[in-house]
Scaffold this motif. Structure first.
Motif, PDB file in Angstrom:
ATOM      1  N   TYR A 204      28.195  65.609   5.867  1.00 45.68           N
ATOM      2  CA  TYR A 204      27.394  65.220   7.029  1.00 45.68           C
ATOM      3  C   TYR A 204      26.319  64.221   6.608  1.00 45.68           C
ATOM      4  CZ  TYR A 204      29.074  69.304   9.722  1.00 45.68           C
ATOM      5  OH  TYR A 204      29.836  70.235  10.385  1.00 45.68           O
ATOM      6  N   PHE A 205      26.225  63.121   7.369  1.00 47.13           N
ATOM      7  CA  PHE A 205      25.149  62.154   7.175  1.00 47.13           C
ATOM      8  C   PHE A 205      24.203  62.212   8.378  1.00 47.13           C
ATOM      9  CE2 PHE A 205      28.694  60.254   4.705  1.00 47.13           C
ATOM     10  CZ  PHE A 205      28.078  60.251   3.459  1.00 47.13           C
ATOM     11  N   THR A 206      22.921  62.077   8.104  1.00 49.24           N
ATOM     12  CA  THR A 206      21.891  62.169   9.137  1.00 49.24           C
ATOM     13  C   THR A 206      21.809  60.868   9.932  1.00 49.24           C
ATOM     14  OG1 THR A 206      20.669  63.397   7.445  1.00 49.24           O
ATOM     15  CG2 THR A 206      19.510  62.952   9.502  1.00 49.24           C
ATOM     16  N   VAL A 207      21.673  61.000  11.246  1.00 45.59           N
ATOM     17  CA  VAL A 207      21.467  59.835  12.114  1.00 45.59           C
ATOM     18  C   VAL A 207      20.323  60.143  13.083  1.00 45.59           C
ATOM     19  CG1 VAL A 207      23.831  58.944  11.974  1.00 45.59           C
ATOM     20  CG2 VAL A 207      23.263  60.665  13.708  1.00 45.59           C
ATOM     21  N   GLU A 208      19.719  59.104  13.622  1.00 44.43           N
ATOM     22  CA  GLU A 208      18.632  59.290  14.592  1.00 44.43           C
ATOM     23  C   GLU A 208      19.164  59.739  15.943  1.00 44.43           C
ATOM     24  OE1 GLU A 208      16.316  55.746  14.779  1.00 44.43           O
ATOM     25  OE2 GLU A 208      15.364  56.095  12.826  1.00 44.43           O
ATOM     26  N   ASP A 209      20.372  59.269  16.303  1.00 42.34           N
ATOM     27  CA  ASP A 209      20.948  59.548  17.618  1.00 42.34           C
ATOM     28  C   ASP A 209      22.455  59.724  17.438  1.00 42.34           C
ATOM     29  OD1 ASP A 209      22.255  59.166  20.138  1.00 42.34           O
ATOM     30  OD2 ASP A 209      20.448  58.215  20.933  1.00 42.34           O
ATOM     31  N   CYS A 210      22.933  60.958  17.572  1.00 49.41           N
ATOM     32  CA  CYS A 210      24.346  61.253  17.326  1.00 49.41           C
ATOM     33  C   CYS A 210      25.259  60.454  18.259  1.00 49.41           C
ATOM     34  CB  CYS A 210      24.589  62.754  17.498  1.00 49.41           C
ATOM     35  SG  CYS A 210      26.303  63.260  17.290  1.00 49.41           S
ATOM     36  N   ASP A 211      24.935  60.430  19.544  1.00 53.05           N
ATOM     37  CA  ASP A 211      25.812  59.763  20.507  1.00 53.05           C
ATOM     38  C   ASP A 211      25.878  58.263  20.249  1.00 53.05           C
ATOM     39  OD1 ASP A 211      26.310  61.896  23.052  1.00 53.05           O
ATOM     40  OD2 ASP A 211      24.635  62.329  21.739  1.00 53.05           O
ATOM     41  N   ALA A 212      24.742  57.669  19.892  1.00 50.77           N
ATOM     42  CA  ALA A 212      24.727  56.234  19.597  1.00 50.77           C
ATOM     43  C   ALA A 212      25.534  55.945  18.329  1.00 50.77           C
ATOM     44  CB  ALA A 212      23.287  55.752  19.430  1.00 50.77           C
ATOM     45  N   ALA A 222      36.526  53.755  14.184  1.00 50.00           N
ATOM     46  CA  ALA A 222      36.606  55.158  13.777  1.00 50.00           C
ATOM     47  C   ALA A 222      37.271  55.984  14.875  1.00 50.00           C
ATOM     48  CB  ALA A 222      35.211  55.704  13.481  1.00 50.00           C
ATOM     49  N   ILE A 223      37.802  57.136  14.486  1.00 48.85           N
ATOM     50  CA  ILE A 223      38.399  58.075  15.440  1.00 48.85           C
ATOM     51  C   ILE A 223      37.477  59.277  15.567  1.00 48.85           C
ATOM     52  CG2 ILE A 223      40.367  59.597  15.900  1.00 48.85           C
ATOM     53  CD1 ILE A 223      42.066  57.617  14.219  1.00 48.85           C
ATOM     54  N   LEU A 224      37.113  59.613  16.802  1.00 44.41           N
ATOM     55  CA  LEU A 224      36.284  60.791  17.045  1.00 44.41           C
ATOM     56  C   LEU A 224      37.171  62.024  16.986  1.00 44.41           C
ATOM     57  CD1 LEU A 224      33.548  62.027  17.878  1.00 44.41           C
ATOM     58  CD2 LEU A 224      34.225  61.666  20.262  1.00 44.41           C
ATOM     59  N   ARG A 225      36.847  62.960  16.085  1.00 44.15           N
ATOM     60  CA  ARG A 225      37.639  64.176  15.901  1.00 44.15           C
ATOM     61  C   ARG A 225      37.055  65.363  16.665  1.00 44.15           C
ATOM     62  NH1 ARG A 225      42.472  62.397  14.092  1.00 44.15           N
ATOM     63  NH2 ARG A 225      42.258  61.045  12.282  1.00 44.15           N
ATOM     64  N   PHE A 226      35.723  65.399  16.789  1.00 46.35           N
ATOM     65  CA  PHE A 226      35.079  66.546  17.419  1.00 46.35           C
ATOM     66  C   PHE A 226      33.675  66.141  17.850  1.00 46.35           C
ATOM     67  CE2 PHE A 226      32.278  70.243  17.211  1.00 46.35           C
ATOM     68  CZ  PHE A 226      32.965  71.156  17.999  1.00 46.35           C
ATOM     69  N   GLY A 227      33.263  66.628  19.046  1.00 44.17           N
ATOM     70  CA  GLY A 227      31.896  66.386  19.497  1.00 44.17           C
ATOM     71  C   GLY A 227      31.779  65.108  20.312  1.00 44.17           C
ATOM     72  N   ARG A 235      22.523  68.027  16.758  1.00 46.17           N
ATOM     73  CA  ARG A 235      23.633  67.485  17.545  1.00 46.17           C
ATOM     74  C   ARG A 235      24.536  66.708  16.594  1.00 46.17           C
ATOM     75  NH1 ARG A 235      25.357  66.951  22.611  1.00 46.17           N
ATOM     76  NH2 ARG A 235      26.283  65.012  23.376  1.00 46.17           N
ATOM     77  N   PHE A 236      25.834  67.075  16.563  1.00 49.24           N
ATOM     78  CA  PHE A 236      26.706  66.523  15.534  1.00 49.24           C
ATOM     79  C   PHE A 236      28.064  66.143  16.104  1.00 49.24           C
ATOM     80  CE2 PHE A 236      27.736  70.983  15.713  1.00 49.24           C
ATOM     81  CZ  PHE A 236      29.092  71.065  15.420  1.00 49.24           C
ATOM     82  N   ALA A 237      28.790  65.366  15.319  1.00 48.14           N
ATOM     83  CA  ALA A 237      30.157  64.959  15.665  1.00 48.14           C
ATOM     84  C   ALA A 237      30.916  64.704  14.380  1.00 48.14           C
ATOM     85  CB  ALA A 237      30.144  63.701  16.531  1.00 48.14           C
TER      86      ALA A 237
END
Length: 266
Positions: A204-212, A222-227, A235-237
């Motif tokens: 897991y890498f930290t981001v300021e905004d998961c959805d962005a 990239a392919i979204l696998r989950f979330g 909030r993660f994906a």
């Protein structure tokens, strides 16, 4: 940052057939900048978040050009050779014997009994992550497996972990602690995972905004696998990058729900 206690996740890297493509992708999604490629060490290239070393990318080693790109999480060891012996003694495999990397440190690659590959790092001048749990930096790692009993026996036999099981009928999840600090997780893979997906370590890498971050990553192939999904931890994906390496992003500031109850199991 001082040398980390034994068993602490201390570094992450990945090999990519298209290193420039990987640098462009992760630079966009995680905000990384990159140092000069070290030709002496197979063009190993460090990634930085706000000037702090947080990961590395590298071309495949000769003969491994056809392999699948994957993130490798390294666990700290004061003695890589002794850790290699513990890996073998507890049903794991040593894929690459301890190898000294200049004065940076000593590395080995291993596989736990259910198949997930991980690294071990005995620090020299390179002690590992210069930052964690800040945007662009490593935050968390989990062993994903269909055979949790194998991982659950192996990890505390090789590293000085104390394990706790999450009290949740919906998921089979265990955490591993060093002293009072929680350092790793283990998740049972459900039937939602395609059968061809082997055990692996999810980084897991930290981001300021998961959805962005997800929007940027999928825009870049990239392919979204989950979330994205909110949880008490953030909030993660989960994603696969354009070259197939699995990773997750998490915004640790956006939390939802109560922390789960945990039961000591060792």
């Amino acid at each position: 940052m001082a040398v980390q206690p034994e068993g602490t996740p201390c570094w992450a890297d990945a090999s990519f057939r298209d290193v420039e493509g990987a640098k462009s992708f992760y630079g966009d999604v995680l905000g990384w900048t990159f140092g000069e490629a070290s030709s002496e060490y197979g063009n190993y290239t460090q990634a930085y978040a706000n000037g702090k070393a947080v990961a590395a990318v590298v071309p495949p080693m000769p003969g491994e050009e056809g392999g699948q790109s994957a993130w490798c999480l390294y666990l700290a060891s004061p003695d890589a050779a002794a850790t290699a012996e513990k890996v073998r003694a507890n049903g794991g495999q040593v894929l690459m014997d301890p190898m000294k990397v200049g004065d940076f440190g000593t590395m080995l690659l291993a596989q736990e009994p259910s198949g997930a590959v991980f690294g071990v790092w005995q620090a020299g001048v390179h002690e590992g992550f210069e930052a964690t749990a800040v945007p662009g930096a490593y935050c968390w790692g989990e062993f994903f497996t269909r055979e949790p009993e194998k991982v659950d026996a192996f990890l505390p036999a090789v590293f000085p972990y104390r394990a706790q099981q999450m009290e949740d009928d919906a998921i089979d999840f265990r955490i591993f602690n060093l002293g009072e600090e929680t350092v790793l997780g283990r998740m049972r893979m459900t039937d939602e995972f395609p059968p061809e997906v082997p055990s692996y370590v999810n980084v897991y890498f930290t981001v300021e905004d998961c959805d962005a971050a997800v929007a940027k990553a999928t825009e870049r192939g990239a392919i979204l696998r989950f979330g994205p999904m909110s949880s008490p931890f953030g909030r993660f994906a989960a994603l696969s990058d354009p070259q197939g390496a699995q990773f997750s992003v998490i915004d640790v500031t956006t939390t939802e729900g109560e922390m789960p109850k945990l039961t000591d199991v060792s």
